[in-house]
Design a protein around this motif. Structure first.
Motif, PDB file in Angstrom:
ATOM      1  N   GLU A  85      75.811  40.524 -24.030  1.00  0.00           N
ATOM      2  CA  GLU A  85      76.362  40.491 -22.675  1.00  0.00           C
ATOM      3  C   GLU A  85      76.515  41.899 -22.101  1.00  0.00           C
ATOM      4  OE1 GLU A  85      76.734  36.727 -24.387  1.00  0.00           O
ATOM      5  OE2 GLU A  85      77.629  38.555 -25.195  1.00  0.00           O
ATOM      6  N   LEU A  86      76.793  42.865 -22.960  1.00  0.00           N
ATOM      7  CA  LEU A  86      76.879  44.244 -22.478  1.00  0.00           C
ATOM      8  C   LEU A  86      75.509  44.743 -22.034  1.00  0.00           C
ATOM      9  CD1 LEU A  86      79.295  45.781 -25.147  1.00  0.00           C
ATOM     10  CD2 LEU A  86      79.840  44.732 -22.942  1.00  0.00           C
ATOM     11  N   ILE A  87      74.472  44.397 -22.770  1.00  0.00           N
ATOM     12  CA  ILE A  87      73.108  44.768 -22.383  1.00  0.00           C
ATOM     13  C   ILE A  87      72.750  44.086 -21.065  1.00  0.00           C
ATOM     14  CG2 ILE A  87      70.655  44.519 -22.992  1.00  0.00           C
ATOM     15  CD1 ILE A  87      71.540  44.902 -25.937  1.00  0.00           C
ATOM     16  N   ARG A  88      73.067  42.797 -20.955  1.00  0.00           N
ATOM     17  CA  ARG A  88      72.798  42.063 -19.709  1.00  0.00           C
ATOM     18  C   ARG A  88      73.467  42.758 -18.527  1.00  0.00           C
ATOM     19  NH1 ARG A  88      76.103  37.140 -19.534  1.00  0.00           N
ATOM     20  NH2 ARG A  88      77.589  38.701 -18.858  1.00  0.00           N
ATOM     21  N   ASN A  89      74.745  43.102 -18.681  1.00  0.00           N
ATOM     22  CA  ASN A  89      75.450  43.756 -17.585  1.00  0.00           C
ATOM     23  C   ASN A  89      74.877  45.131 -17.283  1.00  0.00           C
ATOM     24  OD1 ASN A  89      77.000  41.497 -17.422  1.00  0.00           O
ATOM     25  ND2 ASN A  89      78.958  42.539 -17.675  1.00  0.00           N
ATOM     26  N   GLY A  90      74.418  45.830 -18.312  1.00  0.00           N
ATOM     27  CA  GLY A  90      73.765  47.120 -18.088  1.00  0.00           C
ATOM     28  C   GLY A  90      72.494  46.967 -17.271  1.00  0.00           C
ATOM     29  N   LEU A  91      71.702  45.969 -17.593  1.00  0.00           N
ATOM     30  CA  LEU A  91      70.474  45.711 -16.833  1.00  0.00           C
ATOM     31  C   LEU A  91      70.802  45.309 -15.393  1.00  0.00           C
ATOM     32  CD1 LEU A  91      68.465  43.785 -19.577  1.00  0.00           C
ATOM     33  CD2 LEU A  91      67.957  46.071 -18.691  1.00  0.00           C
ATOM     34  N   LEU A  92      71.831  44.504 -15.231  1.00  0.00           N
ATOM     35  CA  LEU A  92      72.243  44.128 -13.877  1.00  0.00           C
ATOM     36  C   LEU A  92      72.772  45.344 -13.103  1.00  0.00           C
ATOM     37  CD1 LEU A  92      73.959  40.691 -14.589  1.00  0.00           C
ATOM     38  CD2 LEU A  92      71.751  41.085 -13.467  1.00  0.00           C
ATOM     39  N   ALA A  93      73.451  46.248 -13.792  1.00  0.00           N
ATOM     40  CA  ALA A  93      73.945  47.467 -13.137  1.00  0.00           C
ATOM     41  C   ALA A  93      72.785  48.341 -12.667  1.00  0.00           C
ATOM     42  CB  ALA A  93      74.864  48.241 -14.073  1.00  0.00           C
ATOM     43  N   VAL A  94      71.746  48.443 -13.474  1.00  0.00           N
ATOM     44  CA  VAL A  94      70.552  49.198 -13.051  1.00  0.00           C
ATOM     45  C   VAL A  94      69.956  48.552 -11.810  1.00  0.00           C
ATOM     46  CG1 VAL A  94      68.182  49.805 -13.704  1.00  0.00           C
ATOM     47  CG2 VAL A  94      70.051  50.155 -15.330  1.00  0.00           C
ATOM     48  N   THR A  95      69.914  47.226 -11.795  1.00  0.00           N
ATOM     49  CA  THR A  95      69.403  46.499 -10.637  1.00  0.00           C
ATOM     50  C   THR A  95      70.274  46.776  -9.414  1.00  0.00           C
ATOM     51  OG1 THR A  95      68.611  44.782 -12.148  1.00  0.00           O
ATOM     52  CG2 THR A  95      68.685  44.214  -9.813  1.00  0.00           C
ATOM     53  N   ALA A  96      71.572  46.846  -9.598  1.00  0.00           N
ATOM     54  CA  ALA A  96      72.485  47.148  -8.493  1.00  0.00           C
ATOM     55  C   ALA A  96      72.248  48.552  -7.952  1.00  0.00           C
ATOM     56  CB  ALA A  96      73.936  46.981  -8.942  1.00  0.00           C
ATOM     57  N   VAL A  97      71.978  49.504  -8.836  1.00  0.00           N
ATOM     58  CA  VAL A  97      71.690  50.874  -8.390  1.00  0.00           C
ATOM     59  C   VAL A  97      70.441  50.874  -7.509  1.00  0.00           C
ATOM     60  CG1 VAL A  97      70.934  53.161  -9.165  1.00  0.00           C
ATOM     61  CG2 VAL A  97      72.862  52.036 -10.286  1.00  0.00           C
ATOM     62  N   VAL A  98      69.425  50.130  -7.906  1.00  0.00           N
ATOM     63  CA  VAL A  98      68.207  50.047  -7.095  1.00  0.00           C
ATOM     64  C   VAL A  98      68.524  49.399  -5.745  1.00  0.00           C
ATOM     65  CG1 VAL A  98      65.869  49.096  -6.958  1.00  0.00           C
ATOM     66  CG2 VAL A  98      66.710  50.023  -9.129  1.00  0.00           C
ATOM     67  N   ALA A  99      69.368  48.377  -5.736  1.00  0.00           N
ATOM     68  CA  ALA A  99      69.733  47.706  -4.486  1.00  0.00           C
ATOM     69  C   ALA A  99      70.427  48.657  -3.510  1.00  0.00           C
ATOM     70  CB  ALA A  99      70.633  46.503  -4.776  1.00  0.00           C
ATOM     71  N   VAL A 100      71.152  49.626  -4.024  1.00  0.00           N
ATOM     72  CA  VAL A 100      71.861  50.585  -3.166  1.00  0.00           C
ATOM     73  C   VAL A 100      70.882  51.372  -2.290  1.00  0.00           C
ATOM     74  CG1 VAL A 100      73.260  52.700  -3.229  1.00  0.00           C
ATOM     75  CG2 VAL A 100      73.877  50.758  -4.661  1.00  0.00           C
ATOM     76  N   PHE A 101      69.642  51.494  -2.709  1.00  0.00           N
ATOM     77  CA  PHE A 101      68.652  52.263  -1.952  1.00  0.00           C
ATOM     78  C   PHE A 101      68.098  51.508  -0.750  1.00  0.00           C
ATOM     79  CE2 PHE A 101      68.584  54.566  -5.965  1.00  0.00           C
ATOM     80  CZ  PHE A 101      68.689  55.869  -5.494  1.00  0.00           C
ATOM     81  N   ALA A 102      68.428  50.249  -0.598  1.00  0.00           N
ATOM     82  CA  ALA A 102      67.971  49.475   0.566  1.00  0.00           C
ATOM     83  C   ALA A 102      69.053  49.522   1.636  1.00  0.00           C
ATOM     84  CB  ALA A 102      67.671  48.043   0.167  1.00  0.00           C
ATOM     85  N   GLU A 103      68.801  50.282   2.694  1.00  0.00           N
ATOM     86  CA  GLU A 103      69.781  50.364   3.773  1.00  0.00           C
ATOM     87  C   GLU A 103      69.933  49.030   4.489  1.00  0.00           C
ATOM     88  OE1 GLU A 103      69.712  53.685   6.431  1.00  0.00           O
ATOM     89  OE2 GLU A 103      68.731  54.922   4.936  1.00  0.00           O
ATOM     90  N   ARG A 104      68.824  48.340   4.653  1.00  0.00           N
ATOM     91  CA  ARG A 104      68.816  47.035   5.293  1.00  0.00           C
ATOM     92  C   ARG A 104      67.728  46.198   4.638  1.00  0.00           C
ATOM     93  NH1 ARG A 104      64.401  48.152   7.602  1.00  0.00           N
ATOM     94  NH2 ARG A 104      63.890  49.728   9.081  1.00  0.00           N
ATOM     95  N   PRO A 105      67.785  44.883   4.775  1.00  0.00           N
ATOM     96  CA  PRO A 105      66.728  44.059   4.195  1.00  0.00           C
ATOM     97  C   PRO A 105      65.368  44.430   4.779  1.00  0.00           C
ATOM     98  CG  PRO A 105      68.577  42.696   4.893  1.00  0.00           C
ATOM     99  CD  PRO A 105      68.828  44.072   5.416  1.00  0.00           C
ATOM    100  N   THR A 106      64.402  44.604   3.914  1.00  0.00           N
ATOM    101  CA  THR A 106      63.049  44.990   4.318  1.00  0.00           C
ATOM    102  C   THR A 106      62.060  44.078   3.620  1.00  0.00           C
ATOM    103  OG1 THR A 106      63.808  47.282   4.459  1.00  0.00           O
ATOM    104  CG2 THR A 106      61.436  46.935   4.429  1.00  0.00           C
TER     105      THR A 106
END
Length: 168
Positions: free
Chosen positions: A111-132
């Motif tokens: 579960e810690l690995i899963r959350n780490g992978l989801l956190a990386v995904t969240a970091v990538v999501a931060v780079f989208a200012e708006r839906p594109t």
């Protein structure tokens, strides 16, 4: 522009994960409250309603304002991960209940690995200012990232299920 597209896809993936987690908890509110009680959370009955509502709101935010949703997802994942680490240290054998009845196995490093992978995904999501609208390269990258993450999780689960290896 590439990061906007990839960030949008990352936000959609996270939105699906948080929505699935919310629905799984909403389907079984009594089981969710029971799990929250076992995790020693305050007011488990109330949290069994508030957590899935917050997860649905987070999913919506990820779709509408990906960068805000990404930041909120990071904060949420940090809180959930802190709870999981404490549970692993306690060693009570309680499941996280993250996905309702599907997550009843005792909390582990998986579960810690899963959350780490989801956190990386969240970091990538931060780079989208708006839906594109995603282009083909960003779709391929997103599918590859999801597939790689799922493979890592599957390998972690296999390793966990295999148990400790004898010293050589």
């Amino acid at each position: 522009m590439v990061l906007d597209r990839l960030g949008t896809l990352a936000a959609v993936v996270l939105a699906l994960v948080f929505a699935a987690a919310a629905v799984a908890k909403l389907i079984d509110p009594i089981g969710t409250a029971r799990t929250f009680r076992a995790l020693r959370l305050p007011v488990p009955g109330r949290l069994a309603r508030l957590v899935p509502a917050a997860e649905l709101l987070l999913a919506l935010t990820l779709v509408v304002r990906p960068w805000i949703g990404g930041l909120a997802a990071l904060a949420t994942l940090a809180a959930f991960t802190t709870l999981l680490v404490a549970e692993i240290r306690q060693g009570t054998g309680t499941g996280c209940g993250c996905f309702g009845r599907a997550s009843t196995a005792p909390v582990s490093f998986v579960e810690l690995i899963r959350n780490g992978l989801l956190a990386v995904t969240a970091v990538v999501a931060v780079f989208a200012e708006r839906p594109t609208a995603p282009d083909l390269p960003s779709r391929v990258a997103a599918v590859g990232g999801v597939a790689a993450g799922m493979a890592v999780l599957r390998l972690a689960r296999v390793r966990h299920d295999a148990g400790p290896t004898p010293d050589r």
